[in-house]
Motif scaffolding. Structure first.
Motif, short mmCIF file in Angstrom:
data_model
loop_
_atom_site.label_atom_id
_atom_site.label_comp_id
_atom_site.label_asym_id
_atom_site.label_seq_id
_atom_site.Cartn_x
_atom_site.Cartn_y
_atom_site.Cartn_z
N LYS A 45 43.91 -1.11 -37.89
CA LYS A 45 43.15 -1.42 -39.12
C LYS A 45 41.66 -1.22 -38.89
N ALA A 46 41.14 -1.78 -37.80
CA ALA A 46 39.70 -1.70 -37.55
C ALA A 46 39.25 -0.26 -37.34
N ARG A 47 40.02 0.50 -36.58
CA ARG A 47 39.63 1.88 -36.29
C ARG A 47 39.76 2.78 -37.51
N LEU A 48 40.79 2.59 -38.32
CA LEU A 48 40.92 3.42 -39.52
C LEU A 48 39.88 3.05 -40.57
N GLY A 49 39.47 1.79 -40.59
CA GLY A 49 38.37 1.41 -41.48
C GLY A 49 37.10 2.17 -41.11
N ARG A 50 36.84 2.29 -39.80
CA ARG A 50 35.67 3.02 -39.34
C ARG A 50 35.84 4.52 -39.61
N ALA A 51 37.07 5.02 -39.40
CA ALA A 51 37.32 6.44 -39.67
C ALA A 51 37.02 6.77 -41.13
N GLU A 52 37.46 5.92 -42.04
CA GLU A 52 37.23 6.18 -43.46
C GLU A 52 35.75 6.13 -43.79
N ALA A 53 35.05 5.15 -43.24
CA ALA A 53 33.61 5.04 -43.53
C ALA A 53 32.86 6.27 -43.04
N TYR A 54 33.20 6.76 -41.84
CA TYR A 54 32.58 7.99 -41.35
C TYR A 54 32.93 9.18 -42.24
N TRP A 55 34.19 9.28 -42.62
CA TRP A 55 34.66 10.40 -43.46
C TRP A 55 33.95 10.41 -44.80
N LEU A 56 33.80 9.23 -45.39
CA LEU A 56 33.09 9.15 -46.67
C LEU A 56 31.63 9.56 -46.53
N ALA A 57 31.07 9.33 -45.34
CA ALA A 57 29.67 9.69 -45.10
C ALA A 57 29.52 11.13 -44.64
N GLY A 58 30.64 11.87 -44.56
CA GLY A 58 30.59 13.27 -44.16
C GLY A 58 30.49 13.49 -42.67
N LYS A 59 30.77 12.49 -41.86
CA LYS A 59 30.69 12.60 -40.40
C LYS A 59 32.11 12.80 -39.85
N LEU A 60 32.58 14.02 -39.95
CA LEU A 60 33.98 14.31 -39.68
C LEU A 60 34.36 14.10 -38.22
N SER A 61 33.53 14.51 -37.30
CA SER A 61 33.90 14.37 -35.89
C SER A 61 33.98 12.90 -35.48
N ASP A 62 33.05 12.09 -36.00
CA ASP A 62 33.12 10.64 -35.72
C ASP A 62 34.38 10.04 -36.33
N ALA A 63 34.71 10.47 -37.56
CA ALA A 63 35.92 9.96 -38.22
C ALA A 63 37.16 10.34 -37.41
N ARG A 64 37.19 11.57 -36.89
CA ARG A 64 38.35 12.03 -36.10
C ARG A 64 38.48 11.19 -34.83
N ALA A 65 37.38 10.90 -34.18
CA ALA A 65 37.45 10.11 -32.95
C ALA A 65 38.02 8.72 -33.22
N GLU A 66 37.63 8.10 -34.33
CA GLU A 66 38.17 6.78 -34.67
C GLU A 66 39.66 6.86 -35.01
N ALA A 67 40.06 7.89 -35.74
CA ALA A 67 41.48 8.05 -36.08
C ALA A 67 42.31 8.22 -34.82
N GLU A 68 41.78 8.94 -33.84
CA GLU A 68 42.53 9.14 -32.60
C GLU A 68 42.61 7.87 -31.78
N LEU A 69 41.57 7.01 -31.85
CA LEU A 69 41.67 5.70 -31.20
C LEU A 69 42.77 4.86 -31.86
N ALA A 70 42.88 4.95 -33.19
CA ALA A 70 43.97 4.26 -33.88
C ALA A 70 45.31 4.81 -33.43
N ASP A 71 45.39 6.14 -33.26
CA ASP A 71 46.63 6.77 -32.82
C ASP A 71 47.04 6.30 -31.42
N ASP A 72 46.04 6.05 -30.57
CA ASP A 72 46.35 5.56 -29.21
C ASP A 72 47.09 4.24 -29.25
N ALA A 73 46.90 3.46 -30.33
CA ALA A 73 47.49 2.12 -30.41
C ALA A 73 48.80 2.07 -31.18
#
Length: 838
Positions: free
Chosen positions: A639-667
């Motif tokens: 939940k926490a990592r995907l929340g951050r991924a979405e916030a980055y994605w909405l701000a147009g920071k795709l690489s940061d969003a991808r890194a957060e999504a992959e941290l969520a995937d690790d869990a």
């Protein structure tokens, strides 16, 4: 001093009294700063009225539980003999049936049991006007009274009266012909009526530097004997039993007459009381240290001679007198009484006092840890449990040592230190398993089962829960049975097995045997797990039943958890205004004591605000991620990592969003299809090359398979408009992007609207809508264009089904829009909504 600028308040009280006498019942919350005249207002209103009873909350450091109820018991013929708290509350309600006006003063000092009594009465009083005064400047954001006042404020019977300080013209009128500079008087007092009156009463010829000096100046005019008696009275408290005062000071009755004549103390039935707490504090703080301890010792001796059963007061005076033995004796008794009344803050305070008197008794530390856990003081729980563990180990008591380790593990969980919790639980089992099938072992198994379930190790969780059940059942520990059935049900859900019958059984066992905390947990998990699968229609009646139970039985911990789950569900259903309001309540309740319970509310609050393009979301997202990582629990990390991924994605920071999504995937290796699907769509949305893990829940599976319209339809059927719009953005046709943009606009998701407009440009759209942002801002009530359309049709008298047909929407979507309109307007019905905007 005349009662100025209070005509409106008096008129309101008179109207509320009339309504109460008609059988409606009224709770009136009278708030204001110290000295603003709350007592004077109530005294003026009740003067000459029959059937009025008064109670007052103590200003002592650790108040006596249910002090106001004991104050009024004799006035209403209430027998307060040893009965359970629930029976006492019910008896109080019956006895108050013959009372016109109930007054409880100084509610800001209320113990937990008194706060619970107020909430109990607030839901049930009929024919009685209850006036509750409190200092609204004395409440911290997470104060239990602030939470209770919030709950009371939502009830039909509750009314509020806020008292402001006097205006400068009124202060000027009071100062007229008194030889005082009215401007200086107003500057010094801020219009506070008490301070004004104290300064005007002073006849020293000048304006004292503070009200404290004014009070001490008046006290200095007393005869020496009366002055010494006044000091002892101030150390006793706001309300003083004359027998106790004369017993402690050996003073003649004339000394008490001098105190009353001075105006510092006034008669109040069979007791004396300080005219105002500010006066008592001024006197008490001026008592020289060398006289304070003997004075407390004299009060304690007098209480003992009178045969007092007020252990809370005796513990207070014993500790202040330096009598460790008496402090220990009375503090333990007071703590047990408070715990029996579910006044857990007071119980914890008394056990703290007992531990200060004897820090080498591990049983006291055990008891302290239990009460601290009830008030969310988890850092203190860990400290108390560790001290107890060391002492039990030294005493060679393995059972209690193992239990102390388990208790400390529970603290680590709440403090988001999952690794430390696991270490302590494994150590507890190493100590307890060789000792055989004991209750302590069953509790350790039960807690480790929860830990395994939260780590998505569900087969192990079921095995441990079953081991605990095998021990608990013969011992008749129904609380443990309910707890482990609950854990087993959640684990079976994650394995794709039947779970609702087990959860329902956990709930029924808890309710049948009166285990409120376990019932609260069962309700929370039943509701939360239904919502996890987006089974909102089934979950709705569960929530109503659950929140009523938790509020009725004062299960605040799980009431807070339920509200957090509710906020997340409302967010999924597009009811963002309601979700944000609930998040604020949850975050206020929990504050910083229990990080684990803040994660969900932080995530929901921050992601909604990020979607709405509001600032300052990252502090909440950072806190949520830090706590989630510390907990080690996959559900929170995702939940926490995907929340951050979405916030980055909405701000147009795709690489940061991808890194957060992959941290969520690790869990998410062992997560269920809903969490795995959520992660998979964000991996795809952010351009990650990681594949989806295992079977996914249907809407996510459709989206990953490229059926974006099918995914959007599935989300629409589940009542999740934002998720449906996100799915549409993945499609390669212009129409899908336009539909997504419209949904985002209707929700007020300004940042997502910006993303949708960019998607249209990428698709080569010739005209890209500017969006309703300006119109929404221009709407005086903050309604989106679609919400205003819906409200206009509500005003025409159309039903939700008719509105859906008119606007070519689903009925469920219209339901969401109507709910959002009501929330934004702060009304409870369609009729009120129409009236407020006309």
């Amino acid at each position: 001093m005349p009662l100025l600028e209070r005509d409106s308040a008096l008129a309101s009280l008179a109207e509320y009294a009339r309504q109460a006498s008609a059988g409606e019942g009224r709770i009136v919350l009278v708030g204001g700063e110290a000295g603003v005249g709350k007592t004077a207002l109530v005294e003026a209103f009740t003067a000459g009225r029959p059937k009025v009873v008064w109670g007052m909350c103590d200003g002592l450091f650790t108040p006596r539980p249910l002090g106001p109820l004991f104050d009024i018991a004799g006035q209403i013929g209430l027998d307060v003999a040893a009965v359970s708290r629930d029976e006492l509350f019910a008896a109080a309600l019956r006895a108050l049936a013959g009372v016109d006006i109930l007054v409880i003063e100084d509610l800001h000092w209320a113990d937990e049991a008194t706060v619970d009594l107020v909430r109990f009465l607030g839901r049930r009083l009929r024919g009685t006007l209850a006036i509750l005064t409190y200092r609204d400047d004395a409440l911290t954001p997470g104060d239990p009274l602030r939470v209770a006042l919030g709950d009371l404020g939502t009830q039909r019977a509750t009314r509020r009266i806020g008292l402001a300080p006097l205006s400068e013209p009124s202060v000027r009128a009071l100062a007229e012909d008194r030889g005082v500079d009215p401007a200086e008087l107003f500057r010094l007092t801020g219009g506070n009526p008490y301070l004004v009156s104290e300064l005007l009463r002073d006849d020293s010829g000048g304006v004292p530097a503070s009200a404290r000096d004014a009070v001490l100046a008046r006290a200095a005019q007393l005869p020496q004997t009366a002055r010494l008696v006044l000091d002892v009275a101030a150390l006793i408290g706001t309300r003083v039993d004359p027998r106790l005062l004369t017993g402690a000071t050996r003073a003649a009755p004339e000394a008490l007459d001098d105190l009353v004549a001075s105006g510092l103390l006034i008669g109040d039935g069979t007791v004396l009381r300080f005219r105002h707490e500010l006066a008592r504090l001024a006197i008490a703080q001026a008592v020289p240290p060398h006289r304070t301890r003997p004075a407390h010792a004299a009060v304690l001796a007098a209480l003992q001679r009178l045969g007092s059963s007020d252990d809370a007061s005796m513990a207070h005076h014993a500790e202040a007198a330096g009598d460790a033995e008496a402090a220990l004796h009375h503090a333990v008794r007071a703590a047990r009484t408070a715990a029996g009344l579910r006044s857990h803050r007071e119980a914890a305070a008394q056990y703290r006092r007992a531990v200060r008197a004897d820090g080498d008794d591990p049983a006291l530390l055990d008891a302290l840890a239990v009460e601290l856990s009830m008030i969310d003081a988890w850092a203190e729980v860990a400290e108390a449990a560790e001290r107890a563990r060391v002492l039990w180990r030294a005493a060679g008591n393995g059972l209690r040592e193992g239990n102390a380790l388990r208790v400390r593990a529970s603290a680590w969980v709440s403090l988001c230190r999952g690794g430390d919790a696991l270490t302590d639980l494994e150590a507890a089992l190493a100590v307890l398993e060789p000792l055989g099938p004991t209750e302590e072992l069953a509790r350790a198994y039960a807690q480790l089962a929860k830990h395994r379930a939260l780590a998505d190790r569900n087969a192990e969780a079921i095995d441990l829960a079953r081991r605990a059940q095998a021990i608990a059942a013969p011992l008749g520990r129904h609380d443990l049975l309910s707890d482990t059935l609950n854990t087993e049900a959640a684990a079976r859900l994650m394995l794709g097995e039947a779970w609702i019958p087990l959860m329902r059984r956990a709930l029924s066992v808890a309710i049948e045997h009166g285990h409120d905390e376990e019932a609260g947990r069962a309700y929370t998990n039943l509701y939360g797990l239904l919502c996890r699968a987006r089974r909102f229609p089934e979950a709705e009646p569960v929530y109503r039943e659950a929140i009523a139970y938790c509020d009725e039985h004062d299960v605040d911990t799980y009431g807070t958890c339920l509200r957090g789950e509710r906020a997340a569900s409302l967010a999924r259903m597009g009811r963002w205004a309601e979700a944000l309001a609930l998040c604020r309540i949850v975050l206020t309740r929990v504050e910083e004591a229990s990080p684990i319970n803040r994660i969900y509310a932080l995530y929901v609050h921050a992601t909604i605000r990020a979607r709405k393009d509001e600032p300052d979301v990252w502090a909440a997202l950072d806190e949520a991620a830090e706590s989630a990582d510390g907990s080690g629990e996959p559900q929170w990390i995702i939940k926490a990592r995907l929340g951050r991924a979405e916030a980055y994605w909405l701000a147009g920071k795709l690489s940061d969003a991808r890194a957060e999504a992959e941290l969520a995937d690790d869990a998410c290796a062992r997560a269920d299809g809903w969490l795995r699907g959520w992660v998979a769509t964000w991996l795809a949305r952010t351009g990650s090359d990681r594949p989806a893990r295992g079977a996914l829940a249907e809407p996510f599976a459709l989206e990953i398979a490229g059926d974006f319209a099918g995914a959007a339809g599935a989300w629409e059927a589940l009542g999740c408009p934002y998720d449906g719009a996100l799915a549409l953005l993945g499609a390669s046709d212009e129409d899908s992007a336009r539909r997504a943009l419209q949904v985002f606009a209707d929700l007020g998701a300004t940042a997502a609207v910006r993303v949708a407009r960019q998607r249209l440009r990428d698709l080569g759209a010739r005209s890209v809508p500017v969006g309703p942002r300006t119109a929404t801002r221009a709407n005086s009530h903050g309604l989106t264009r679609r919400e205003q359309q819906v409200l206009d049709l509500v005003a025409e008298g159309l039903t939700n089904a008719e509105i859906a047909a008119r606007l070519v929407l689903s009925v469920k979507t219209v339901d969401h829009h109507v709910s959002a309109v009501l929330a934004k307007l702060g009304v409870a019905s369609r009729t009120e909504a129409v009236g407020k905007t006309r």
